[in-house]
Design a protein around this motif. Sequence first.
Motif, mmCIF file in Angstrom:
data_model
loop_
_atom_site.group_PDB
_atom_site.id
_atom_site.type_symbol
_atom_site.label_atom_id
_atom_site.label_comp_id
_atom_site.label_asym_id
_atom_site.label_seq_id
_atom_site.Cartn_x
_atom_site.Cartn_y
_atom_site.Cartn_z
ATOM 1 N N ASN A 1 11.769 -0.888 4.058
ATOM 2 C CA ASN A 1 12.105 -1.783 2.954
ATOM 3 C C ASN A 1 10.829 -2.025 2.157
ATOM 4 N N VAL A 2 10.539 -1.098 1.236
ATOM 5 C CA VAL A 2 9.225 -1.126 0.569
ATOM 6 C C VAL A 2 9.024 -2.385 -0.278
ATOM 7 N N ASN A 3 10.137 -3.044 -0.666
ATOM 8 C CA ASN A 3 9.962 -4.235 -1.511
ATOM 9 C C ASN A 3 9.211 -5.341 -0.810
ATOM 10 N N SER A 4 9.185 -5.321 0.509
ATOM 11 C CA SER A 4 8.445 -6.405 1.161
ATOM 12 C C SER A 4 7.017 -5.975 1.525
ATOM 13 N N TYR A 5 6.553 -4.880 0.908
ATOM 14 C CA TYR A 5 5.147 -4.487 1.094
ATOM 15 C C TYR A 5 4.241 -5.651 0.686
ATOM 16 N N ASN A 6 3.238 -5.926 1.488
ATOM 17 C CA ASN A 6 2.338 -7.034 1.166
ATOM 18 C C ASN A 6 0.980 -6.812 1.836
ATOM 19 N N ASP A 7 -0.027 -6.545 0.994
ATOM 20 C CA ASP A 7 -1.388 -6.441 1.521
ATOM 21 C C ASP A 7 -2.185 -7.597 0.917
ATOM 22 N N ASN A 8 -2.288 -8.661 1.655
ATOM 23 C CA ASN A 8 -2.993 -9.862 1.192
ATOM 24 C C ASN A 8 -2.611 -10.269 -0.226
ATOM 25 N N GLY A 9 -1.313 -10.325 -0.475
ATOM 26 C CA GLY A 9 -0.845 -10.789 -1.778
ATOM 27 C C GLY A 9 -0.579 -9.661 -2.765
ATOM 28 N N LYS A 10 -1.072 -8.458 -2.471
ATOM 29 C CA LYS A 10 -0.754 -7.347 -3.370
ATOM 30 C C LYS A 10 0.605 -6.783 -2.962
ATOM 31 N N PHE B 1 4.424 -4.492 -3.721
ATOM 32 C CA PHE B 1 4.724 -3.072 -3.838
ATOM 33 C C PHE B 1 4.517 -2.566 -5.267
ATOM 34 N N ALA B 2 4.807 -3.420 -6.260
ATOM 35 C CA ALA B 2 4.576 -3.001 -7.652
ATOM 36 C C ALA B 2 3.077 -2.736 -7.862
ATOM 37 N N ASP B 3 2.219 -3.591 -7.308
ATOM 38 C CA ASP B 3 0.764 -3.365 -7.410
ATOM 39 C C ASP B 3 0.389 -2.034 -6.763
ATOM 40 N N LEU B 4 0.981 -1.783 -5.614
ATOM 41 C CA LEU B 4 0.658 -0.537 -4.908
ATOM 42 C C LEU B 4 1.090 0.676 -5.729
ATOM 43 N N LEU B 5 2.326 0.628 -6.258
ATOM 44 C CA LEU B 5 2.823 1.759 -7.058
ATOM 45 C C LEU B 5 1.910 2.009 -8.259
ATOM 46 N N ALA B 6 1.551 0.911 -8.960
ATOM 47 C CA ALA B 6 0.709 1.051 -10.150
ATOM 48 C C ALA B 6 -0.639 1.654 -9.767
ATOM 49 N N SER B 7 -1.224 1.212 -8.658
ATOM 50 C CA SER B 7 -2.531 1.733 -8.243
ATOM 51 C C SER B 7 -2.447 3.208 -7.850
ATOM 52 N N CYS B 8 -1.336 3.604 -7.253
ATOM 53 C CA CYS B 8 -1.179 5.018 -6.875
ATOM 54 C C CYS B 8 -0.954 5.875 -8.122
ATOM 55 N N ALA B 9 -0.220 5.311 -9.095
ATOM 56 C CA ALA B 9 0.160 6.105 -10.274
ATOM 57 C C ALA B 9 -1.042 6.453 -11.145
ATOM 58 N N ILE B 10 -2.073 5.587 -11.166
ATOM 59 C CA ILE B 10 -3.203 5.888 -12.064
ATOM 60 C C ILE B 10 -4.216 6.842 -11.434
ATOM 61 N N VAL B 11 -4.039 7.169 -10.178
ATOM 62 C CA VAL B 11 -4.989 8.085 -9.527
ATOM 63 C C VAL B 11 -5.010 9.424 -10.258
ATOM 64 N N ASP B 12 -3.819 9.960 -10.549
ATOM 65 C CA ASP B 12 -3.726 11.272 -11.192
ATOM 66 C C ASP B 12 -2.339 11.322 -11.841
ATOM 67 N N ARG B 13 -2.327 11.329 -13.163
ATOM 68 C CA ARG B 13 -1.034 11.269 -13.854
ATOM 69 C C ARG B 13 -0.201 12.526 -13.653
#
Length: 440
Positions: free
Chosen positions: A200-209, A211-223
Amino acid sequence: MKNKIYIETYGCQMNFADTELVQGILHNNGYTISKDIDGADVILLNTCSVRDNAEQKIHSRLDHLKGIKNKRPETVIGILGCMAERLRKSLIEEKKIVDVVVGPDEYRRLPELLDVAFGGEKGIGVKLSRTETYDDIAPYREDGLNAWISVMRGCDKFCTFCVVPFTRGRERSRSLDSIVLEVKQLSERGFKEVTLLGQNVNSYNDNGKDFADLLASCAIVDRSVRIRFTTSHPQDLSDKLLYTIAENPNICNYIHLPVQSGSDRILRLMNRTYTIEHYLNLIDKARKIIPGVSFSTDIISGFPTETMEDHLMTLDIMQKVRYDGAYMFKYSPREGTKAYNMKDDVPDEVKSKRLNEIIELQQTISHEINQTLIGTEEIVLVEGNSKKSDKFFAGRTDTNKVVVFPKVDNVGEGDYVTIKINRATSATLFGEFVDKINIF
Ligand code: 5AD
Ligand code: SF4
Protein backbone atom coordinates in the motif's frame (compact mmCIF):
# COMPACT_ATOMS: atom_id res chain seq x y z
CA MET A 1 32.72 -25.62 -2.41
CA LYS A 2 28.93 -25.72 -2.35
CA ASN A 3 28.01 -22.38 -3.80
CA LYS A 4 25.61 -22.65 -6.72
CA ILE A 5 22.20 -21.18 -5.96
CA TYR A 6 19.10 -21.53 -8.09
CA ILE A 7 15.92 -19.60 -7.18
CA GLU A 8 12.39 -19.90 -8.56
CA THR A 9 10.00 -17.05 -7.85
CA TYR A 10 6.21 -17.32 -7.54
CA GLY A 11 3.52 -14.76 -6.78
CA CYS A 12 3.59 -10.99 -6.78
CA GLN A 13 6.19 -8.47 -7.96
CA MET A 14 7.23 -8.00 -4.36
CA ASN A 15 8.50 -11.57 -4.41
CA PHE A 16 10.46 -10.91 -7.60
CA ALA A 17 12.05 -7.91 -5.88
CA ASP A 18 12.76 -10.03 -2.79
CA THR A 19 14.42 -12.69 -4.93
CA GLU A 20 16.87 -10.05 -6.19
CA LEU A 21 17.50 -9.06 -2.59
CA VAL A 22 18.14 -12.67 -1.58
CA GLN A 23 20.47 -13.05 -4.56
CA GLY A 24 22.27 -9.89 -3.41
CA ILE A 25 22.72 -11.27 0.12
CA LEU A 26 23.95 -14.63 -1.12
CA HIS A 27 26.19 -13.15 -3.80
CA ASN A 28 27.84 -10.99 -1.10
CA ASN A 29 28.49 -14.20 0.79
CA GLY A 30 30.35 -15.95 -2.01
CA TYR A 31 27.51 -17.77 -3.73
CA THR A 32 27.07 -17.78 -7.49
CA ILE A 33 23.60 -17.34 -8.91
CA SER A 34 22.69 -19.97 -11.47
CA LYS A 35 19.85 -19.97 -13.97
CA ASP A 36 20.11 -23.70 -14.29
CA ILE A 37 18.59 -26.09 -11.77
CA ASP A 38 20.92 -28.89 -12.89
CA GLY A 39 23.98 -28.92 -10.70
CA ALA A 40 22.61 -26.35 -8.23
CA ASP A 41 23.78 -26.94 -4.66
CA VAL A 42 20.86 -24.97 -3.27
CA ILE A 43 17.36 -24.79 -4.75
CA LEU A 44 15.15 -22.07 -3.29
CA LEU A 45 11.46 -21.46 -3.98
CA ASN A 46 10.23 -17.96 -3.17
CA THR A 47 6.57 -18.61 -2.49
CA CYS A 48 3.13 -16.99 -2.33
CA SER A 49 0.22 -17.70 0.05
CA VAL A 50 -2.35 -15.23 -1.18
CA ARG A 51 -4.70 -17.90 -2.52
CA ASP A 52 -4.81 -21.65 -2.00
CA ASN A 53 -3.99 -22.43 -5.65
CA ALA A 54 -0.72 -20.48 -5.28
CA GLU A 55 0.24 -22.79 -2.42
CA GLN A 56 -0.87 -25.91 -4.30
CA LYS A 57 1.53 -25.01 -7.10
CA ILE A 58 4.42 -25.09 -4.62
CA HIS A 59 3.32 -28.41 -3.14
CA SER A 60 3.37 -30.02 -6.58
CA ARG A 61 6.69 -28.36 -7.40
CA LEU A 62 8.14 -29.85 -4.20
CA ASP A 63 6.85 -33.29 -5.17
CA HIS A 64 8.67 -32.85 -8.46
CA LEU A 65 11.90 -31.79 -6.71
CA LYS A 66 11.90 -35.10 -4.82
CA GLY A 67 13.53 -36.66 -7.89
CA ILE A 68 16.49 -34.28 -7.66
CA LYS A 69 16.81 -34.82 -3.91
CA ASN A 70 16.81 -38.60 -4.41
CA LYS A 71 19.52 -38.39 -7.04
CA ARG A 72 21.64 -35.84 -5.15
CA PRO A 73 20.66 -35.96 -1.45
CA GLU A 74 23.24 -33.27 -0.61
CA THR A 75 21.19 -30.67 -2.53
CA VAL A 76 19.70 -28.18 -0.07
CA ILE A 77 16.06 -27.27 -0.72
CA GLY A 78 14.64 -24.13 0.83
CA ILE A 79 11.28 -22.37 1.00
CA LEU A 80 11.29 -18.57 1.18
CA GLY A 81 8.49 -16.00 1.25
CA CYS A 82 4.91 -16.05 2.43
CA MET A 83 4.42 -19.83 2.62
CA ALA A 84 7.56 -20.14 4.72
CA GLU A 85 6.12 -17.57 7.11
CA ARG A 86 2.66 -19.12 7.19
CA LEU A 87 3.52 -22.79 7.48
CA ARG A 88 6.89 -22.57 9.26
CA LYS A 89 8.11 -25.82 10.79
CA SER A 90 5.21 -27.82 9.44
CA LEU A 91 6.71 -27.48 5.96
CA ILE A 92 9.74 -29.37 7.15
CA GLU A 93 7.70 -31.93 9.06
CA GLU A 94 5.37 -32.62 6.15
CA LYS A 95 7.80 -32.27 3.28
CA LYS A 96 10.81 -34.31 4.21
CA ILE A 97 12.83 -32.82 1.38
CA VAL A 98 12.70 -29.25 2.75
CA ASP A 99 15.88 -28.26 4.63
CA VAL A 100 15.48 -24.52 5.03
CA VAL A 101 12.44 -22.32 5.76
CA VAL A 102 12.97 -18.55 5.77
CA GLY A 103 10.28 -15.87 6.01
CA PRO A 104 10.41 -12.41 4.35
CA ASP A 105 12.06 -10.61 7.29
CA GLU A 106 14.88 -13.07 7.94
CA TYR A 107 16.73 -13.12 4.61
CA ARG A 108 19.87 -11.66 6.18
CA ARG A 109 20.24 -14.96 8.04
CA LEU A 110 20.12 -17.08 4.88
CA PRO A 111 23.90 -17.68 4.65
CA GLU A 112 23.94 -18.83 8.27
CA LEU A 113 20.82 -21.00 7.83
CA LEU A 114 22.24 -22.58 4.65
CA ASP A 115 25.37 -23.47 6.63
CA VAL A 116 23.15 -25.18 9.18
CA ALA A 117 21.55 -27.15 6.34
CA PHE A 118 24.91 -28.09 4.81
CA GLY A 119 25.76 -29.45 8.27
CA GLY A 120 22.77 -31.78 8.02
CA GLU A 121 20.39 -29.88 10.31
CA LYS A 122 17.26 -27.93 9.42
CA GLY A 123 17.56 -24.13 9.12
CA ILE A 124 14.51 -22.10 10.19
CA GLY A 125 14.13 -18.30 10.32
CA VAL A 126 10.56 -17.04 10.46
CA LYS A 127 10.52 -14.07 12.85
CA LEU A 128 8.77 -10.98 11.55
CA SER A 129 10.36 -7.60 12.17
CA ARG A 130 8.97 -4.12 12.72
CA THR A 131 12.05 -2.46 11.29
CA GLU A 132 13.73 -4.62 8.64
CA THR A 133 13.73 -2.88 5.24
CA TYR A 134 17.01 -4.25 3.79
CA ASP A 135 17.79 -0.61 3.04
CA ASP A 136 21.53 -1.22 2.91
CA ILE A 137 21.47 -4.29 0.67
CA ALA A 138 22.00 -3.93 -3.07
CA PRO A 139 19.70 -6.31 -4.96
CA TYR A 140 21.45 -8.54 -7.48
CA ARG A 141 19.93 -7.67 -10.86
CA GLU A 142 20.75 -8.70 -14.37
CA ASP A 143 21.04 -5.84 -16.87
CA GLY A 144 17.73 -4.95 -18.43
CA LEU A 145 15.15 -2.25 -18.99
CA ASN A 146 12.69 -2.76 -16.15
CA ALA A 147 13.56 -2.90 -12.48
CA TRP A 148 11.44 -3.29 -9.36
CA ILE A 149 12.31 -1.45 -6.20
CA SER A 150 10.51 -2.36 -3.03
CA VAL A 151 10.03 0.91 -1.15
CA MET A 152 8.16 -0.47 1.80
CA ARG A 153 7.37 -3.82 3.36
CA GLY A 154 4.36 -5.29 5.11
CA CYS A 155 0.78 -4.07 5.37
CA ASP A 156 -1.33 -2.63 8.18
CA LYS A 157 -4.65 -2.60 6.37
CA PHE A 158 -5.94 -5.99 7.46
CA CYS A 159 -8.46 -6.52 4.70
CA THR A 160 -10.38 -9.45 6.16
CA PHE A 161 -9.61 -11.82 3.24
CA CYS A 162 -5.89 -11.18 3.10
CA VAL A 163 -3.05 -13.18 4.57
CA VAL A 164 -0.35 -10.61 3.74
CA PRO A 165 -0.38 -8.72 7.09
CA PHE A 166 0.34 -12.09 8.73
CA THR A 167 3.03 -13.29 6.32
CA ARG A 168 4.79 -9.98 5.69
CA GLY A 169 4.16 -8.25 8.99
CA ARG A 170 3.73 -4.57 9.86
CA GLU A 171 4.19 -1.70 7.46
CA ARG A 172 7.61 -0.02 7.31
CA SER A 173 9.24 2.28 4.75
CA ARG A 174 12.73 2.43 3.32
CA SER A 175 14.54 5.75 3.38
CA LEU A 176 13.84 8.11 0.49
CA ASP A 177 17.56 8.75 -0.04
CA SER A 178 18.45 5.10 -0.48
CA ILE A 179 15.62 4.60 -2.99
CA VAL A 180 16.64 7.67 -5.03
CA LEU A 181 20.24 6.43 -5.04
CA GLU A 182 19.03 3.08 -6.36
CA VAL A 183 17.13 4.81 -9.17
CA LYS A 184 20.31 6.74 -10.06
CA GLN A 185 22.34 3.56 -10.21
CA LEU A 186 19.72 1.86 -12.36
CA SER A 187 19.63 4.82 -14.74
CA GLU A 188 23.44 4.70 -15.07
CA ARG A 189 23.19 1.00 -15.92
CA GLY A 190 20.72 1.77 -18.72
CA PHE A 191 17.44 0.79 -17.07
CA LYS A 192 14.50 2.70 -18.57
CA GLU A 193 11.65 1.83 -16.25
CA VAL A 194 11.46 1.52 -12.50
CA THR A 195 8.42 0.25 -10.58
CA LEU A 196 8.18 1.30 -6.94
CA LEU A 197 6.57 -1.51 -4.96
CA GLY A 198 4.63 -1.74 -1.73
CA GLN A 199 1.44 -3.45 -0.56
CA ASN A 200 0.00 0.00 0.00
CA VAL A 201 2.38 2.66 -1.29
CA ASN A 202 0.11 5.52 -0.19
CA SER A 203 1.18 5.01 3.38
CA TYR A 204 4.87 5.39 2.52
CA ASN A 205 6.44 7.61 5.17
CA ASP A 206 10.10 8.45 5.68
CA ASN A 207 10.17 10.95 8.53
CA GLY A 208 7.30 12.94 7.10
CA LYS A 209 8.22 12.52 3.45
CA ASP A 210 5.25 10.86 1.79
CA PHE A 211 4.83 8.78 -1.35
CA ALA A 212 4.23 11.83 -3.57
CA ASP A 213 7.58 13.25 -2.35
CA LEU A 214 9.26 9.95 -3.11
CA LEU A 215 7.76 9.74 -6.62
CA ALA A 216 8.79 13.33 -7.40
CA SER A 217 12.35 12.71 -6.16
CA CYS A 218 12.66 9.54 -8.25
CA ALA A 219 11.19 11.21 -11.35
CA ILE A 220 13.79 14.00 -11.50
CA VAL A 221 16.75 11.61 -11.40
CA ASP A 222 16.50 10.93 -15.14
CA ARG A 223 13.55 12.03 -17.24
CA SER A 224 14.18 9.22 -19.70
CA VAL A 225 13.44 6.66 -16.97
CA ARG A 226 9.76 5.91 -16.55
CA ILE A 227 8.48 5.62 -13.01
CA ARG A 228 5.63 3.25 -12.21
CA PHE A 229 4.22 2.22 -8.85
CA THR A 230 1.91 -0.31 -7.29
CA THR A 231 -0.30 -0.81 -5.23
CA SER A 232 -2.49 2.13 -4.17
CA HIS A 233 -5.28 1.75 -1.63
CA PRO A 234 -8.40 3.80 -2.51
CA GLN A 235 -8.74 5.05 1.04
CA ASP A 236 -5.67 7.26 1.14
CA LEU A 237 -4.72 8.18 -2.39
CA SER A 238 -4.01 11.89 -1.97
CA ASP A 239 -4.62 14.87 -4.25
CA LYS A 240 -0.93 15.67 -3.84
CA LEU A 241 -0.09 12.29 -5.36
CA LEU A 242 -2.42 12.90 -8.32
CA TYR A 243 -0.87 16.33 -8.97
CA THR A 244 2.61 14.84 -8.71
CA ILE A 245 1.75 12.28 -11.39
CA ALA A 246 0.26 15.02 -13.60
CA GLU A 247 3.26 17.34 -13.23
CA ASN A 248 5.98 14.79 -13.98
CA PRO A 249 6.00 13.57 -17.58
CA ASN A 250 7.92 10.39 -16.74
CA ILE A 251 5.60 9.24 -13.93
CA CYS A 252 3.30 6.91 -15.80
CA ASN A 253 -0.36 7.82 -16.17
CA TYR A 254 -1.46 4.51 -14.86
CA ILE A 255 -2.93 3.70 -11.46
CA HIS A 256 -3.60 0.24 -10.12
CA LEU A 257 -6.49 0.83 -7.73
CA PRO A 258 -8.01 -2.41 -6.43
CA VAL A 259 -11.75 -2.09 -5.83
CA GLN A 260 -12.28 -5.77 -4.81
CA SER A 261 -16.11 -5.51 -4.93
CA GLY A 262 -18.82 -3.16 -6.17
CA SER A 263 -21.00 -3.63 -3.10
CA ASP A 264 -20.69 -1.37 -0.06
CA ARG A 265 -21.94 -4.16 2.17
CA ILE A 266 -19.21 -6.54 0.95
CA LEU A 267 -16.58 -3.79 1.14
CA ARG A 268 -17.51 -3.31 4.80
CA LEU A 269 -17.18 -7.03 5.47
CA MET A 270 -13.82 -6.92 3.71
CA ASN A 271 -12.72 -4.00 5.94
CA ARG A 272 -11.80 -2.03 2.83
CA THR A 273 -12.66 1.27 4.61
CA TYR A 274 -14.14 3.09 1.58
CA THR A 275 -17.50 3.18 -0.13
CA ILE A 276 -18.21 2.90 -3.84
CA GLU A 277 -19.24 6.56 -3.82
CA HIS A 278 -15.85 7.56 -2.43
CA TYR A 279 -14.12 5.29 -4.97
CA LEU A 280 -15.98 6.73 -7.95
CA ASN A 281 -15.30 10.29 -6.80
CA LEU A 282 -11.63 9.43 -6.59
CA ILE A 283 -11.64 8.07 -10.15
CA ASP A 284 -13.39 11.23 -11.39
CA LYS A 285 -10.92 13.46 -9.61
CA ALA A 286 -7.93 11.52 -10.95
CA ARG A 287 -9.30 11.76 -14.49
CA LYS A 288 -9.67 15.53 -14.12
CA ILE A 289 -6.20 16.05 -12.71
CA ILE A 290 -4.43 13.53 -15.00
CA PRO A 291 -6.07 13.62 -18.44
CA GLY A 292 -5.83 10.23 -20.15
CA VAL A 293 -4.96 8.34 -16.96
CA SER A 294 -5.66 4.62 -17.15
CA PHE A 295 -6.78 2.37 -14.33
CA SER A 296 -6.50 -1.28 -13.48
CA THR A 297 -8.04 -3.09 -10.54
CA ASP A 298 -8.30 -6.28 -8.51
CA ILE A 299 -11.66 -7.98 -8.08
CA ILE A 300 -12.64 -10.90 -5.88
CA SER A 301 -15.73 -12.96 -6.71
CA GLY A 302 -17.64 -14.98 -4.14
CA PHE A 303 -16.60 -13.37 -0.86
CA PRO A 304 -18.69 -14.83 2.02
CA THR A 305 -22.38 -13.83 1.84
CA GLU A 306 -21.99 -12.33 -1.67
CA THR A 307 -25.44 -12.34 -3.30
CA MET A 308 -26.41 -12.02 -6.93
CA GLU A 309 -27.17 -8.36 -6.21
CA ASP A 310 -23.70 -7.76 -4.80
CA HIS A 311 -22.23 -9.44 -7.87
CA LEU A 312 -24.29 -7.23 -10.19
CA MET A 313 -22.94 -4.21 -8.32
CA THR A 314 -19.42 -5.40 -9.11
CA LEU A 315 -20.30 -5.64 -12.81
CA ASP A 316 -21.84 -2.20 -12.48
CA ILE A 317 -18.75 -0.50 -11.08
CA MET A 318 -16.65 -2.12 -13.81
CA GLN A 319 -18.94 -0.51 -16.34
CA LYS A 320 -18.85 2.83 -14.58
CA VAL A 321 -15.08 3.01 -14.24
CA ARG A 322 -14.22 1.19 -17.46
CA TYR A 323 -10.89 -0.19 -16.30
CA ASP A 324 -8.14 -0.69 -18.84
CA GLY A 325 -7.30 -3.98 -17.15
CA ALA A 326 -8.15 -6.14 -14.16
CA TYR A 327 -6.78 -9.00 -12.09
CA MET A 328 -9.74 -11.14 -11.17
CA PHE A 329 -9.88 -13.90 -8.56
CA LYS A 330 -12.18 -16.36 -6.86
CA TYR A 331 -12.31 -15.83 -3.12
CA SER A 332 -10.01 -18.28 -1.33
CA PRO A 333 -10.33 -18.62 2.47
CA ARG A 334 -6.99 -18.11 4.26
CA GLU A 335 -6.47 -19.47 7.73
CA GLY A 336 -5.81 -16.80 10.35
CA THR A 337 -7.70 -14.04 8.52
CA LYS A 338 -10.98 -12.60 9.84
CA ALA A 339 -12.91 -13.78 6.80
CA TYR A 340 -11.76 -17.33 7.54
CA ASN A 341 -14.20 -17.32 10.45
CA MET A 342 -17.07 -16.38 8.15
CA LYS A 343 -18.75 -19.25 6.36
CA ASP A 344 -17.34 -19.69 2.84
CA ASP A 345 -20.94 -19.95 1.70
CA VAL A 346 -20.81 -19.11 -2.01
CA PRO A 347 -20.60 -22.49 -3.79
CA ASP A 348 -17.56 -22.95 -6.00
CA GLU A 349 -19.65 -23.21 -9.20
CA VAL A 350 -21.29 -19.89 -8.37
CA LYS A 351 -17.91 -18.26 -7.70
CA SER A 352 -16.64 -19.57 -11.04
CA LYS A 353 -19.73 -18.44 -12.93
CA ARG A 354 -19.49 -14.95 -11.45
CA LEU A 355 -15.76 -14.81 -12.09
CA ASN A 356 -16.31 -15.75 -15.73
CA GLU A 357 -18.87 -12.99 -16.12
CA ILE A 358 -16.40 -10.53 -14.60
CA ILE A 359 -13.61 -11.69 -16.93
CA GLU A 360 -15.85 -11.52 -19.99
CA LEU A 361 -17.05 -8.04 -19.16
CA GLN A 362 -13.49 -6.84 -18.62
CA GLN A 363 -12.43 -8.28 -21.97
CA THR A 364 -15.25 -6.47 -23.70
CA ILE A 365 -14.36 -3.19 -22.00
CA SER A 366 -10.62 -3.53 -22.72
CA HIS A 367 -11.42 -4.34 -26.33
CA GLU A 368 -13.69 -1.30 -26.66
CA ILE A 369 -11.19 1.05 -25.04
CA ASN A 370 -8.42 -0.25 -27.30
CA GLN A 371 -10.56 0.23 -30.44
CA THR A 372 -10.81 3.94 -29.63
CA LEU A 373 -7.01 4.16 -29.90
CA ILE A 374 -6.95 3.14 -33.56
CA GLY A 375 -5.65 6.08 -35.58
CA THR A 376 -3.90 7.70 -32.60
CA GLU A 377 -0.14 8.01 -32.13
CA GLU A 378 1.27 6.50 -28.96
CA ILE A 379 4.69 6.88 -27.36
CA VAL A 380 6.15 3.44 -26.76
CA LEU A 381 9.22 2.25 -24.88
CA VAL A 382 10.65 -0.59 -26.98
CA GLU A 383 11.20 -3.61 -24.75
CA GLY A 384 12.33 -6.28 -27.25
CA ASN A 385 11.03 -8.80 -29.75
CA SER A 386 7.32 -9.46 -29.72
CA LYS A 387 6.30 -12.81 -28.20
CA LYS A 388 5.21 -14.22 -31.53
CA SER A 389 7.84 -13.05 -34.01
CA ASP A 390 11.37 -11.64 -34.09
CA LYS A 391 10.34 -9.51 -37.07
CA PHE A 392 8.27 -7.40 -34.67
CA PHE A 393 9.12 -5.31 -31.64
CA ALA A 394 6.94 -5.04 -28.55
CA GLY A 395 6.85 -2.23 -26.04
CA ARG A 396 4.44 -0.44 -23.76
CA THR A 397 2.71 2.91 -23.60
CA ASP A 398 2.90 4.93 -20.45
CA THR A 399 -0.64 3.73 -19.71
CA ASN A 400 0.80 0.18 -19.69
CA LYS A 401 -0.65 -1.09 -22.96
CA VAL A 402 1.37 -3.53 -25.03
CA VAL A 403 2.10 -2.28 -28.56
CA VAL A 404 3.49 -4.49 -31.35
CA PHE A 405 5.01 -3.06 -34.56
CA PRO A 406 7.23 -4.24 -37.45
CA LYS A 407 10.93 -3.71 -36.80
CA VAL A 408 12.68 -0.79 -38.47
CA ASP A 409 16.37 0.11 -38.81
CA ASN A 410 18.07 2.15 -36.10
CA VAL A 411 15.50 1.31 -33.44
CA GLY A 412 16.33 -1.03 -30.57
CA GLU A 413 15.48 -2.01 -27.03
CA GLY A 414 15.27 0.97 -24.71
CA ASP A 415 14.34 3.48 -27.43
CA TYR A 416 11.25 5.64 -27.23
CA VAL A 417 9.27 5.68 -30.47
CA THR A 418 5.99 7.03 -31.76
CA ILE A 419 3.70 4.36 -33.17
CA LYS A 420 0.52 4.96 -35.16
CA ILE A 421 -2.05 2.40 -34.00
CA ASN A 422 -3.92 0.62 -36.78
CA ARG A 423 -5.42 -2.46 -35.11
CA ALA A 424 -6.30 -3.56 -31.57
CA THR A 425 -7.43 -6.58 -29.56
CA SER A 426 -8.43 -6.59 -25.90
CA ALA A 427 -4.81 -7.26 -24.91
CA THR A 428 -2.61 -5.70 -27.60
CA LEU A 429 -2.33 -2.67 -29.87
CA PHE A 430 -0.71 -3.05 -33.31
CA GLY A 431 0.76 -0.22 -35.36
CA GLU A 432 3.42 1.28 -37.60
CA PHE A 433 6.58 3.14 -36.65
CA VAL A 434 6.36 6.94 -37.07
CA ASP A 435 9.55 8.28 -35.51
CA LYS A 436 12.09 7.96 -32.77
CA ILE A 437 12.01 10.35 -29.82
CA ASN A 438 14.79 11.69 -27.65
CA ILE A 439 13.84 12.34 -24.05
CA PHE A 440 16.23 14.31 -21.84
N1 5AD B 1 -8.84 -14.73 -2.08
C1 5AD B 1 -8.88 -14.22 -3.34
N2 5AD B 1 -8.16 -13.15 -3.72
C2 5AD B 1 -7.38 -12.56 -2.80
N3 5AD B 1 -6.56 -11.49 -2.87
C3 5AD B 1 -5.97 -11.32 -1.68
N4 5AD B 1 -6.39 -12.26 -0.81
C4 5AD B 1 -7.27 -13.04 -1.49
C5 5AD B 1 -8.05 -14.17 -1.15
N5 5AD B 1 -8.02 -14.68 0.09
C6 5AD B 1 -6.43 -10.66 -4.07
C7 5AD B 1 -6.90 -9.24 -3.81
C8 5AD B 1 -5.62 -8.47 -3.77
C9 5AD B 1 -4.75 -9.25 -4.73
C10 5AD B 1 -3.30 -9.03 -4.60
O1 5AD B 1 -5.07 -10.58 -4.44
O2 5AD B 1 -7.70 -8.84 -4.91
O3 5AD B 1 -5.77 -7.13 -4.16
FE1 SF4 C 1 -3.80 -7.53 1.69
FE2 SF4 C 1 -5.46 -5.42 1.94
FE3 SF4 C 1 -2.88 -5.18 2.63
FE4 SF4 C 1 -3.54 -5.41 0.03
S1 SF4 C 1 -4.11 -3.69 1.41
S2 SF4 C 1 -1.87 -6.55 1.11
S3 SF4 C 1 -5.28 -6.80 0.11
S4 SF4 C 1 -4.39 -6.50 3.63
